[in-house]
Design an enzyme around this catalytic site. Structure first.
Site, PDB file in Angstrom:
ATOM      1  N   LYS A 234      89.137  45.479  62.337  1.00 40.22           N
ATOM      2  CA  LYS A 234      88.823  46.582  63.189  1.00 40.22           C
ATOM      3  C   LYS A 234      89.264  47.181  64.692  1.00 40.22           C
ATOM      4  CE  LYS A 234      84.154  44.874  61.538  1.00 40.22           C
ATOM      5  NZ  LYS A 234      82.865  45.381  60.828  1.00 40.22           N
TER       6      LYS A 234
ATOM      7  N   ASP B  78      87.428  33.389  63.101  1.00 41.22           N
ATOM      8  CA  ASP B  78      87.501  34.971  62.139  1.00 41.22           C
ATOM      9  C   ASP B  78      87.113  35.349  63.792  1.00 41.22           C
ATOM     10  OD1 ASP B  78      86.145  37.459  61.473  1.00 41.22           O
ATOM     11  OD2 ASP B  78      85.060  36.538  59.905  1.00 41.22           O
TER      12      ASP B  78
ATOM     13  N   TYR C  54      78.781  36.593  57.989  1.00 39.57           N
ATOM     14  CA  TYR C  54      79.727  37.607  57.529  1.00 39.57           C
ATOM     15  C   TYR C  54      81.072  37.288  57.415  1.00 39.57           C
ATOM     16  CZ  TYR C  54      81.070  42.213  54.686  1.00 39.57           C
ATOM     17  OH  TYR C  54      80.985  42.671  54.389  1.00 39.57           O
TER      18      TYR C  54
END
Ligand SMILES: Cc1ncc(COP(=O)(O)O)c(C=O)c1O
Length: 439
Positions: free
Chosen positions: A268, A241, A139
């Site tokens: 985040k 990522d 993801y």
């Protein structure tokens, strides 16, 4: 009187499905927050729970950290967003660049999805190629290209030697799908074989060094090295990522590898509880975003990018998450894993744990999974996980992520760890009969 049900009933009249993000959806209704402090959230009906989800890994210090509140409150008095720069973004970029050896230049954006998207577009401009390669099951947010084959399942994932290219969302343009190459994570031989078939077309190989949905285990050093060498040979970029994994070491999960990424996307926790994303990497590559260039190769903006609330909160959060704090948090997480392994032994259940740094995930299988296909949740597993997580939420007042994962925060102590391992022991005993039926 307000209850979770009455708010949800109102929500269903205005929000599709009653929610703005599917993550918070629960049967028969989501739960609504009244207040949160440290590792504890109190819902609208007054029930207090320990939060091991930390807004999907974004709250590294838990809720409402006083130093972040103070700094943000001061900034709020001076404005929240401008069509001008602020010193806050420069301060924060200086801090992150000093922290991580591979960051020479950076740009702030508003989310992890946007950071990954901007990273992919930057790689395309720089390499003048269009395809991206990514791992099956990984993801990376919701950009069309980055989400391909994230939800592949046994009925459509195809041969492991060349996993199928599956859209997540109906109607994904075929053109987007044609520009994505899917490889099996940590499988050097198969991955290189697949990449070789598109050697002239791949702009970047996108890697999450500890991919949550793949199974939350780390990329091996040999895998990263092989990808790095392949990208050098084929004029492609190796891009990471680190939206979730930047927490793993002081300078991100990348600190653990001998070969470093050309570009890194973050998000985040670097927002200190506020929306943020960031792209960082080699200045020679980042230059394609430079508005001073004769040709604007990658015009990049964003109305709320680098807003001083997110950059101020993020800077304070990262100052607090210094080398000592990273080590302490990782040590506490290791303690939690050991205690939960004890609970697994006592309950005598076929469950294993994977993870890195301050995060871990439980798997309803004795052997730790080593690839997406091994970690995949069948419907039977999904229903047992749901039973376990519902039990923890309702009876033990413990919140975990719905993949059966925990993302720790510095607000946690041994007390919360003990509560978690005891509650899991009780939960394991409840699901035990169903677990054994799986085998
Ligand atoms: C590894 C990874 N990359 C990217 C994203 C997207 O981040 P955001 O939800 O901020 O868009 C996520 C979100 O969960 C993620 O886990």
């Amino acid at each position: 009187m307000k209850t979770n049900q009455t708010i949800y009933t109102r929500a269903c009249n205005v929000l599709t499905g009653g929610v703005s993000r599917n993550t918070i959806f629960r049967e028969p209704h989501p739960y609504y927050v009244s207040k949160a402090k440290g590792s504890y959230i109190t819902d609208i009906e007054g029930v207090e729970r320990i939060d091991f989800a930390n807004n999907m890994a974004s709250l590294i210090h838990g809720h409402s950290h006083p130093a972040i509140i103070d700094a943000v409150t001061k900034q709020l008095q001076n404005g929240t967003a401008f069509t001008m720069g602020t010193e806050a973004e420069v301060d924060y970029a200086e801090l992150l660049i000093a922290r991580s050896g591979t960051f020479e230049r950076m740009r702030f954006v508003n989310s992890g999805t946007e950071a990954v998207m901007t990273m992919i577009k930057t790689a395309r401009v720089y390499t003048k190629k269009t395809k991206i390669a990514k791992a099956e099951g990984a993801y990376h947010g919701t950009y069309d290209y980055a989400e391909v084959s994230q939800t592949s399942n046994p009925s459509n994932w195809g041969n492991i030697n060349k996993p199928n290219i599956n859209p997540v969302v109906e109607g994904t343009p075929q053109g987007a799908l044609n520009d994505v190459v899917i490889f099996p994570y940590n499988d050097i031989e198969r991955t290189l074989n697949i990449l070789d078939q598109f050697a002239d077309e791949i702009a970047c190989v996108l890697i999450d060094p500890v991919p949550h949905r793949v199974g939350l285990f780390s990329a091996t050093n040999a895998f990263i090295k092989a990808i790095y060498k392949w990208t050098r040979k084929n004029d492609a970029l190796m891009v990471f990522d680190e939206v979730v994994t930047y927490r793993v070491n002081y300078a991100g999960a990348q600190e653990s590898y001998t070969c470093k990424p050309d570009l890194t996307a973050m998000g985040k926790m670097i927002g200190g509880g506020f929306p943020i994303g960031a792209l960082a990497g080699k200045s020679e590559i980042m230059e394609v975003l430079d508005p001073r260039g004769k040709i604007l190769r990658h015009p990049h903006s964003g109305t709320f990018s680098a807003n001083p609330i997110s950059t101020t909160a993020g800077r304070v959060a990262m100052e607090l998450f210094d080398e000592e704090a990273v080590l302490n948090l990782n040590t506490l997480t290791e303690t939690a894993i050991h205690q939960i392994e004890e609970s697994i032994k006592i309950a005598d259940v076929p469950i294993s744990i994977t993870g890195a740094g301050s995060m871990f995930r439980l798997h309803l299988q004795e052997k730790k999974p080593t690839c997406y296909r091994e970690a995949y949740h069948t419907d039977e597993k999904k229903s047992i996980i749901k039973e376990l997580l519902d039990y923890l939420f309702m009876e033990e007042q413990i919140i975990m992520i719905n993949t059966c994962a925990c993302m720790f925060a510095t607000s946690m102590t041994q007390k919360e760890v003990d509560r978690l391992s005891e509650a899991l022991l009780n939960g394991f005993k409840i699901i035990k009969p169903k677990l054994y039926q799986l085998y």
